[in-house]
Structures are given as structure tokens and as C-alpha cells.
Design a protein around this motif. Structure first.
Motif, PDB file in Angstrom:
ATOM      1  N   VAL B 101     -30.945  61.629  46.180  1.00 18.03           N
ATOM      2  CA  VAL B 101     -30.754  63.029  45.796  1.00 18.03           C
ATOM      3  C   VAL B 101     -31.862  63.422  44.824  1.00 18.03           C
ATOM      4  N   ARG B 102     -32.556  64.505  45.161  1.00 24.00           N
ATOM      5  CA  ARG B 102     -33.605  64.995  44.269  1.00 24.00           C
ATOM      6  C   ARG B 102     -33.217  66.364  43.720  1.00 24.00           C
ATOM      7  N   GLN B 103     -33.933  66.762  42.674  1.00 22.69           N
ATOM      8  CA  GLN B 103     -33.652  68.071  42.079  1.00 22.69           C
ATOM      9  C   GLN B 103     -34.745  69.037  42.496  1.00 22.69           C
ATOM     10  N   GLU B 104     -34.388  70.290  42.757  1.00 23.52           N
ATOM     11  CA  GLU B 104     -35.445  71.268  42.903  1.00 23.52           C
ATOM     12  C   GLU B 104     -35.161  72.520  42.091  1.00 23.52           C
ATOM     13  N   TYR B 105     -36.248  73.129  41.654  1.00 24.26           N
ATOM     14  CA  TYR B 105     -36.170  74.360  40.870  1.00 24.26           C
ATOM     15  C   TYR B 105     -36.711  75.478  41.740  1.00 24.26           C
ATOM     16  N   ARG B 106     -35.891  76.510  41.913  1.00 24.33           N
ATOM     17  CA  ARG B 106     -36.303  77.646  42.735  1.00 24.33           C
ATOM     18  C   ARG B 106     -36.141  78.948  41.964  1.00 24.33           C
ATOM     19  N   LEU B 107     -36.951  79.919  42.325  1.00 24.16           N
ATOM     20  CA  LEU B 107     -36.824  81.243  41.719  1.00 24.16           C
ATOM     21  C   LEU B 107     -35.528  81.908  42.146  1.00 24.16           C
ATOM     22  N   THR B 108     -34.843  82.534  41.218  1.00 29.73           N
ATOM     23  CA  THR B 108     -33.721  83.414  41.544  1.00 29.73           C
ATOM     24  C   THR B 108     -34.289  84.798  41.853  1.00 29.73           C
ATOM     25  N   GLU B 109     -33.425  85.750  42.157  1.00 24.49           N
ATOM     26  CA  GLU B 109     -33.919  87.118  42.352  1.00 24.49           C
ATOM     27  C   GLU B 109     -34.522  87.644  41.050  1.00 24.49           C
ATOM     28  N   LYS B 110     -33.855  87.317  39.962  1.00 23.49           N
ATOM     29  CA  LYS B 110     -34.389  87.683  38.638  1.00 23.49           C
ATOM     30  C   LYS B 110     -35.787  87.099  38.435  1.00 23.49           C
ATOM     31  N   GLY B 111     -35.951  85.869  38.906  1.00 19.91           N
ATOM     32  CA  GLY B 111     -37.261  85.239  38.824  1.00 19.91           C
ATOM     33  C   GLY B 111     -38.279  85.914  39.734  1.00 19.91           C
ATOM     34  N   PHE B 112     -37.861  86.220  40.960  1.00 23.48           N
ATOM     35  CA  PHE B 112     -38.760  86.918  41.895  1.00 23.48           C
ATOM     36  C   PHE B 112     -39.222  88.258  41.334  1.00 23.48           C
ATOM     37  N   ASP B 113     -38.378  88.880  40.543  1.00 27.45           N
ATOM     38  CA  ASP B 113     -38.755  90.162  39.946  1.00 27.45           C
ATOM     39  C   ASP B 113     -39.914  90.048  38.966  1.00 27.45           C
ATOM     40  N   LEU B 114     -40.289  88.817  38.601  1.00 24.47           N
ATOM     41  CA  LEU B 114     -41.459  88.654  37.727  1.00 24.47           C
ATOM     42  C   LEU B 114     -42.778  88.705  38.501  1.00 24.47           C
ATOM     43  N   TYR B 115     -42.684  88.849  39.805  1.00 23.54           N
ATOM     44  CA  TYR B 115     -43.906  88.880  40.615  1.00 23.54           C
ATOM     45  C   TYR B 115     -44.934  89.922  40.155  1.00 23.54           C
ATOM     46  N   PRO B 116     -44.499  91.148  39.867  1.00 30.62           N
ATOM     47  CA  PRO B 116     -45.482  92.128  39.381  1.00 30.62           C
ATOM     48  C   PRO B 116     -46.194  91.683  38.114  1.00 30.62           C
ATOM     49  N   VAL B 117     -45.503  90.975  37.242  1.00 29.61           N
ATOM     50  CA  VAL B 117     -46.150  90.496  36.019  1.00 29.61           C
ATOM     51  C   VAL B 117     -47.268  89.522  36.380  1.00 29.61           C
ATOM     52  N   ILE B 118     -46.945  88.552  37.226  1.00 29.35           N
ATOM     53  CA  ILE B 118     -47.938  87.558  37.629  1.00 29.35           C
ATOM     54  C   ILE B 118     -49.113  88.228  38.343  1.00 29.35           C
TER      55      ILE B 118
END
Lengths: 178, 178
Positions: B101-118
Motif C-alpha cells: 500500500v502506497r500513499q498518494e497526494y492529489r489536488l482537491t478542487e480547492k487545490g485545483f483552484d490555485l491554478y490561476p496563481v501558478i
DNA sequence: TTTCATTAGTTCTATTTTAGAACTTGGATG
DNA sequence: CATCCAAGTTCTAAAATAGAACTAATGAAA
């Protein structure tokens, strides 16, 4: 940007800088040499205070004491950040007034170009960090007369930009290690 | 935002948080309580590594070791930042795979909303930090098929947003000191 | 003409963060 | 049964930031 993992490794994980020093981790001052515009930009604005200083600049703050009292940061660090922003040509320092001569810090055109960064940050904060009452500050577009927020669109087709609809390729400014 | 100095003092220089502790400077963890969306957002993304982690997320990076080798940061700080981004609900941590079992970190919708900043950061870097050869990475809009960059426009009239054409007012979420 | 106030800093020590490296844990793999 | 790997944690050293006081140049006030 979809899933571009090979490119990620090639570009960002190329480890050019680190490899030169064998085994060491990346240090902050190396960031500007990375083949990545995010890293390069963050080498200028990516610390704990700089974007707050720039927020104040966009609001019309220009003088040392004003920054200090608005931001509540130590004079020490403020002086250092203003010096760095000036040498990065994001701000210009100009003496003004006669008897007494005072200093003011103003945004250059390069500094003004950071407006989209600030406004994107504001919009995210308004959306995700505000309480039930809403945004602490509202923005008014003089050109059209409406309350508004900044929205990121494609420079070519004008559609709202979604991360999943964008893919990345190597550009002319990328140069592989060795 | 034109010159809104009275507002600046009222909103940002209200010093609410500092005043409660008399004379002390603002500390980082207090930022999220400020009546300012820039400050609140920076309380999450405004340190030296978080935006680079998020850049990798948008490129499809999901696992601890991958972040570590791409970013060249210490595991220690990486673990801390992933924990903070997870508790801020910008990323979700999910176990995946069976044996092991491995762990993964994924963007949430809140995280995806940071796209304009990037993307705003990327465009500034492409414009002001690239060498003669140009941008290290180019972006391709699948929707329209063109190479493009992100552009910030007014949500109401669609015109390109200029700092000098925007003024600010107190919003519903502002609450004065005392 | 000495004293005080203001602006724009600098200098100092103490605390907090980050870097660098090694160690841990819980399975797989050989 | 020893080794490897992913995903951490723990340790010491170095760098950055906080907090406070000091300086230098000018101008106004007593």
C-alpha cells in the motif's frame, strides 16, 4: 497540464544545480537558475513577506514607515526585502520632496506585471478563506463599472483556463543537463 | 487598485491582531486571521516551498519520493508541507495499490483552484526571468489547439485587467477593530 | 542653540525555520 | 533470513526572522 511525468523529471527533476554539488539539497538562492519559470519567479517573490509588501505597493503604499506600520514586520527584514525588490527592478527607490528629502518605493512596469499574481491570490482567498459574510474587500472595475474578480483565460481563445485542458512541452529556453 | 491609502490603513493596518498583544510584530501563524485575502492565502501558500510542491502536483506528481527527488528539498520539510496542505484541504492523501500500500497526494478542487496563481507566476517568469532563448516550457491549450499563456481578465466585461483600472472598497467580510 | 521629533535605516541577541544526514517501520523480494 | 523500498521521523548545524535598541540626517519647537 495533464499528466506529464516524463517531462517533470526531465525539466524539474533534471537536478542540474544539485548535481554540480553532489548530494546536496537545493538552496533558495539556486532557484533562479532552475529551468522553470515558477522557480525563477519564486526566487524573487517566494518568501514570507514579499507578496504582502507588493500588496501594499498596489494599494499605493510607498514609504518605509508606512510599510512597517501596515505590515507589522520587523524593520530589519523590511529593509532587506525592499533592497532585494529594488535590485530585481520590481520597485524603484526615488528620493522625493525637498527639505526634508524622503525616499519612496514605487512599482516599475515589471512590478506592475505582478498584478495578475496578486489578483489570483486575492480571488482564491475570497473563495476559500473568507467566512460566511464574504470577502473583506471588493474590487471595482473602472472600465466597465462592475464589481468583479480576476479570471484567468487563454490568451488565444479567451476561454476560462482549466488545468486539465493544458498540456506542457519543452520550450526554447530549456537546456538539458550535461 | 488606485491610491487607496485610507482604506489601506483601515483594512491592512488595522493592526487588530498585533494590538491584542501590544507592540509585538505580526507572526506568520496570525496571517490567516487578518481581514485580507492576500494574507489569508499566503498563510497557506506563502512559504519557500509550498508553491513548488503545488507546481509538481499540477504536473502530475503524487508520491513522496517523487516530490523529494524532483524538488530537492529535505524530506523533513516536505513531510511537514504535505501535512499542512492536507489539513488545509488543498491536497488529499489517499492510500492506493494493494500489497504494498502506497500513499498518494492529489489536488482537491480547492487545490485545483490555485491554478490561476501558478499560471500567473509562470507567465511573469516567462516574461521577466527567461533568457534570450525564451520560456523553458510552453503551454498548449487542448480546447483551442494553440500555444498560449494565462491572461487575467475582468470577470464581468472580459477586458484585460490593469491595476490602475481597479479600485477597492470595504466588503461584507471586513470587520473593524473593536 | 539645545532639545525633541521624524524618516529611513543599521546593529545586536534570541527564537524559529530550514538544511543535511542518519535512523525507523512495515511490508515485499531474492 | 538479509535486503530493498516507500514514507516517513529524529537528530545537529546553519540560516532566516523576531524583537528591541541604536544611529544619522534634517527640521521644528522651546
Amino acid at each position: 497540464m495533464g499528466s506529464n511525468l516524463e517531462l517533470v523529471k526531465l525539466v524539474y527533476g533534471s537536478g542540474r544545480i544539485r548535481d554540480e554539488r553532489k548530494g546536496e539539497h537545493m538552496r533558495w538562492r539556486d532557484l533562479e537558475k532552475e529551468p522553470c519559470s515558477v522557480a525563477r519567479t519564486l526566487s524573487i517573490i517566494g518568501d514570507r513577506w514579499t507578496l504582502l509588501i507588493l500588496r501594499d505597493c498596489f494599494m499605493g503604499v510607498r514609504r518605509f514607515e508606512q510599510f512597517e506600520s501596515n505590515l507589522g514586520m520587523t524593520r530589519h527584514v523590511l529593509a532587506d526585502r525592499l533592497k532585494k525588490l529594488t535590485s530585481a527592478e520590481v520597485l524603484v527607490k526615488t528620493p522625493y520632496g525637498t527639505a526634508p528629502v524622503r525616499q519612496e518605493y514605487r512599482l516599475t512596469e515589471k512590478g506592475f506585471d505582478l498584478y495578475p499574481v496578486i489578483m489570483s491570490i486575492v480571488h482564491w482567498g475570497d473563495t476559500h478563506m473568507a467566512d460566511e459574510r464574504g470577502a473583506p474587500v471588493i474590487h471595482h472595475h473602472k472600465t466597465c463599472g462592475h464589481h468583479m474578480h480576476g479570471e484567468l483565460v487563454c490568451s488565444e481563445c479567451g476561454e476560462k483556463l482549466e488545468a486539465r485542458q493544458v498540456s506542457v512541452d519543452l520550450g526554447p529556453g530549456f537546456q538539458d543537463a550535461v
